[in-house]
Design an enzyme around this catalytic site. Structure first.
Site, PDB file in Angstrom:
ATOM      1  CG  HIS A 126      -2.018  -0.990   1.146  1.00  0.00           C
ATOM      2  ND1 HIS A 126      -3.294  -0.644   0.801  1.00  0.00           N
ATOM      3  CD2 HIS A 126      -2.030  -2.329   1.319  1.00  0.00           C
ATOM      4  CE1 HIS A 126      -4.061  -1.734   0.787  1.00  0.00           C
ATOM      5  NE2 HIS A 126      -3.306  -2.769   1.105  1.00  0.00           N
ATOM      6  CG  ASP A 186      -0.079   9.270   0.867  1.00  0.00           C
ATOM      7  OD1 ASP A 186      -0.119   8.100   1.270  1.00  0.00           O
ATOM      8  OD2 ASP A 186      -0.788  10.179   1.337  1.00  0.00           O
TER       9      ASP A 186
END
Ligand code: GDG
Length: 746
Positions: free
Chosen positions: A169, A377
């Site tokens: 992720h 991110d």
């Protein structure tokens, strides 16, 4: 998915929280994109979720698992217990203070306690045991994220045929950064246990491939890497959100409606800038506040006209860097509000806590600017949620360092470190005509709705099933030692035979310098014997220069010759060489040679070999470890230098070869097979990475032989060139059963 397939999801945290209460346990389900995505699949397949309950107490207390089973109506949640000290070292330690900062490009925040890696291993092993207790051969096992990078390989060792997928992720960083990680080799080996490894973006996937090459010396294709006799697929699969859940709140939830109305009133005369993040240094909150201060300083007309609502959800509070960040953000908010507030206006509304979903959705709907500027991110779901909920008047200002930027081109993309420019962009966003805002928002919304989290989940599982199926079709495991008798018998029975032979390291041993490896007389005689029968088609497929191949083998009539990995060929029965060149541009060569010269200076004994279409740096004669290390560095430099060209650097046997991508041995084999597809005996032998392209053209039933050790897709191996020569001798003897061949003494 077939009906018997069951999904097992494994993630660090179970998507439920457990609290002890009088008379038993209080269980609450957590919300979030992942849970939403997994829920329908788990339900459909009667699946399981394996995870750690986090802070919850009650290890060893059987009533806890019973309570959760009763609550879930079956055994759908499997609790993994981790002793407190191990958990601290595994979770707060290696996961969140070592991997997390490094993968988000904060090496200065990396802290490493040598006890934490063993704890990480132990925790992964506990997950492994929990999965093994429940797994059935048909299951699809989906491992999530950076806390469990060793788990795929642990599972593979215990269940060699299991279908295992891994999704990361968070970003996978550049190999230059990844190499700083203590435990880096184990982590790479760990994830390679999976059949499918997926990332949020192509950039992360590329970084991973580069780490495989530079740290583990593993060459990969765009979406595949060979390891331990298996092939592992790699994919970029950006995660999405569940737009329907947000739509439902907006359209039918009364509480959300009330909040919307409340905020409409509250911000009636003001423009609303909105940010929501976990309080994490990767999310760029101080940089955002600095940008906001700059904006208020340099655009005084905005004072009293804008409000920044910043929600910062507490996170990892026991880690020192997070505690420091919390203090820093508090101070900055205080400073800005102290400097600019008026009796009826507060520039920053700061909440150091989470809000309810209805509140969050109402803020998304009302905000004029969604200010989403992480410093790094994996994806960032806030950006997608804002787009899904906004009423169309807003503008998304998004960091180009978030994975989401790759799919959200209609947002205003910014570099969050560049405070002045970002402040300008915020101003532009506020000034943007309403029709342009709508156009951008509509385009974004369509994409967010289309690439939703359900599709993401389905796609992952489809790809996993495909990857596992192609592994199952391949002969299992490491190549087996070639059974001479079996191959000779197949050779003997065949009506037409193709033999594809590499030269260096396959027919002849390596020597210190490439020019010293001339074939012996007996070897030449052997090749001559081998090519004599009319049913034999013998091809010598080499990476060497055409001059060498012509000089050494030109005299053997019937043999097909390929030099420079097929840039030059001399077809069967011909005396003429043909240049199979598609682009003649060799402009890249001088720059590459200049670089290689520096490497020759750094590594005495190494040398440059220039061919017509490629250049090779040989380091066989240097100190072995230093040579390997320099080769990895060289490949890294060349990767960047040649990224815009069709030229690539490939690690060979103690050499780095730089050549156009379109030249590879696979092409030669493809052509030969096209012309002689009716051959019922196909044999290929090679010893290095470039020969893998040959093997790739052949099917699992063919006789593919790797000479020496190493990763290969070949079905068999032979220890060294002497064994290959012995085998070829057997072939020739099989053709003339009563006569000893002329080459018997090779
Ligand atoms: C990791 C990767 C990747 C936040 N505050 C509240 C609240 N939230 C919800 C948001 C959103 C989620 O939390 C945050 O998701 P992100 O994607 O922004 O970030 P990470 O937690 O760091 O997640 C990330 C993600 O995994 C998925 O692959 O995108 O890059 O780091 O859903 O809505 N929800 C509520 N109140 C809050 O105050 N209700």
């Amino acid at each position: 998915m077939s009906s018997s397939t069951r999904l097992i999801v494994v993630s660090n945290r179970l998507p439920v929280t457990l609290r002890r209460q009088a008379g038993g346990w209080k269980i609450t389900a957590s919300a979030g994109g992942l849970v939403t995505a997994m829920a329908p699949m788990l339900k459909r397949t009667n699946g399981l979720w394996v995870g750690w309950p986090g802070e919850a107490t009650g290890a060893g207390d059987a009533t806890r698992q019973e309570a959760i089973d009763a609550w879930a109506g079956g055994s759908h949640y499997v609790i993994v217990d981790i002793p407190a000290k191990t958990a601290e070292l595994y979770y707060e330690g290696y996961s969140n203070q070592t991997i997390w900062p490094l993968f988000h490009y904060f090496p200065s925040l990396l802290s490493y306690d040598p006890r934490s890696f063993p704890a990480y291993k132990e925790a992964n092993y506990r997950f492994c045991k929990a999965v093994l207790k429940h797994a059935r051969p048909d299951d699809l096992i989906w491992v999530h994220d950076y806390q469990l990078m060793l788990l795929p390989q642990m599972l593979r060792e215990a269940m060699p045929d299991a279908r295992i997928g891994f999704f990361l992720h968070i970003p996978f960083p550049s190999s230059e950064v990844f190499r700083l990680l203590p435990g880096r080799d184990e982590l790479l080996q760990g994830v390679l246990g999976a059949d499918l490894i997926a990332f949020q973006t192509h950039a992360h996937l590329q970084h991973f491939r580069s780490a495989l090459l530079r740290i583990s010396g593993l060459e990969s294709q765009i979406d595949e890497v060979e390891v331990g006799g298996r092939s592992v697929r790699m994919e970029a699969l950006p995660i999405g959100i569940a737009p329907d859940e947000f739509r439902k709140l907006l359209e039918t939830d009364a509480e959300t409606g009330r909040y919307k109305e409340q905020y409409r009133q509250r911000f009636r005369d003001r423009r609303l800038l909105f940010s929501v993040d976990r309080l994490d240094y990767t999310k760029g909150i101080p940089e955002r506040l600095r940008t906001y201060r700059h904006l208020l300083q340099h655009a005084p007309h905005l004072r009293g006209k804008v409000v920044l609502v910043q929600i910062a959800v507490p996170s990892r509070e026991r880690v020192a860097s997070y505690a420091r960040l919390r203090r820093r953000v508090n101070e900055m908010v205080g400073e800005i509000n102290g400097q600019f507030s008026t009796p009826d206006w507060t520039p920053v509304v700061y909440l150091h806590r989470g809000v309810s979903r209805p509140q969050l959705v109402a803020l998304y709907a009302m905000a004029d600017v969604g200010w989403v500027t992480p410093l790094r991110d994996g994806m960032n779901l806030v950006a997608k949620e804002y787009v899904a909920c906004n009423e169309g008047h807003g503008v998304l200002v998004l960091s180009e360092l978030a994975g989401a930027a790759a799919e959200m081109g209609e947002a205003f993309l910014v570099n969050p470190f560049d405070i002045e420019r970002t402040a300008e962009v915020i101003q532009r966003a506020l000034d943007l005509p309403v029709n342009e805002r709508r156009e951008r928002m509509d385009a974004l919304r369509r994409r967010v709705e289309f690439n939703n989290v359900y599709k993401w989940g389905d796609r992952f599982l489809q790809q996993l099933e495909k990857a596992a199926a192609s592994r199952a079709r391949r002969p299992a495991g490491q190549p087996g030692l070639l059974d001479m008798r079996a191959v000779v018998s197949a050779y003997q029975d065949a009506r037409k035979r193709i033999l594809l032979l590499n030269y260096d390291g396959t027919l002849a041993e390596y020597t210190g310098r490439p020019e010293q490896a001339a074939p012996s007389q007996p070897l030449l005689a052997l090749l001559e014997d081998l090519s004599r029968p009319s049913k034999n088609y013998v091809a010598l497929v080499s990476g060497r220069r055409r001059e060498d191949i012509e000089k050494w083998f030109g005299g053997i009539a019937g043999v097909y010759l390929a030099a420079e990995h097929g840039a030059w060929i001399r077809p069967f029965g011909s005396k003429e060489w043909v240049e199979r060149v598609q682009s003649r541009s060799n402009d890249w060569k001088p720059r590459v040679i200049e670089l290689l010269e520096q490497f020759v200076e750094r590594a005495p004994g190494s040398l440059i070999e220039e061919k017509e279409h490629s250049v090779v740096w040989h380091y066989r004669m240097t100190h072995p470890e230093f040579g390997e290390w320099l080769a990895a560095e060289l490949i890294g430099i060349l990767e960047g230098m040649l990224s815009e060209t069709d030229v690539s650097a490939v690690l060979g046997q103690k050499c780095v070869e730089i050549r156009p991508l379109w030249i590879h041995k696979g092409q030669v084999v493809e052509e030969i097979l096209k012309a002689h597809g009716d051959a019922d005996f196909r044999f290929a032998a090679g010893d290095d990475r470039t020969d893998e392209d040959m093997f790739a053209q052949l099917s699992p039933e063919d006789w593919t032989v790797r000479v020496g050790k190493g990763e290969t897709r070949a079905r068999y191996y032979l220890p060294n060139p002497a064994h290959v020569r012995a085998l070829l001798r057997e072939f020739t003897a099989a053709d003339v059963p009563d006569a000893r061949p002329a080459s018997a003494s090779v």
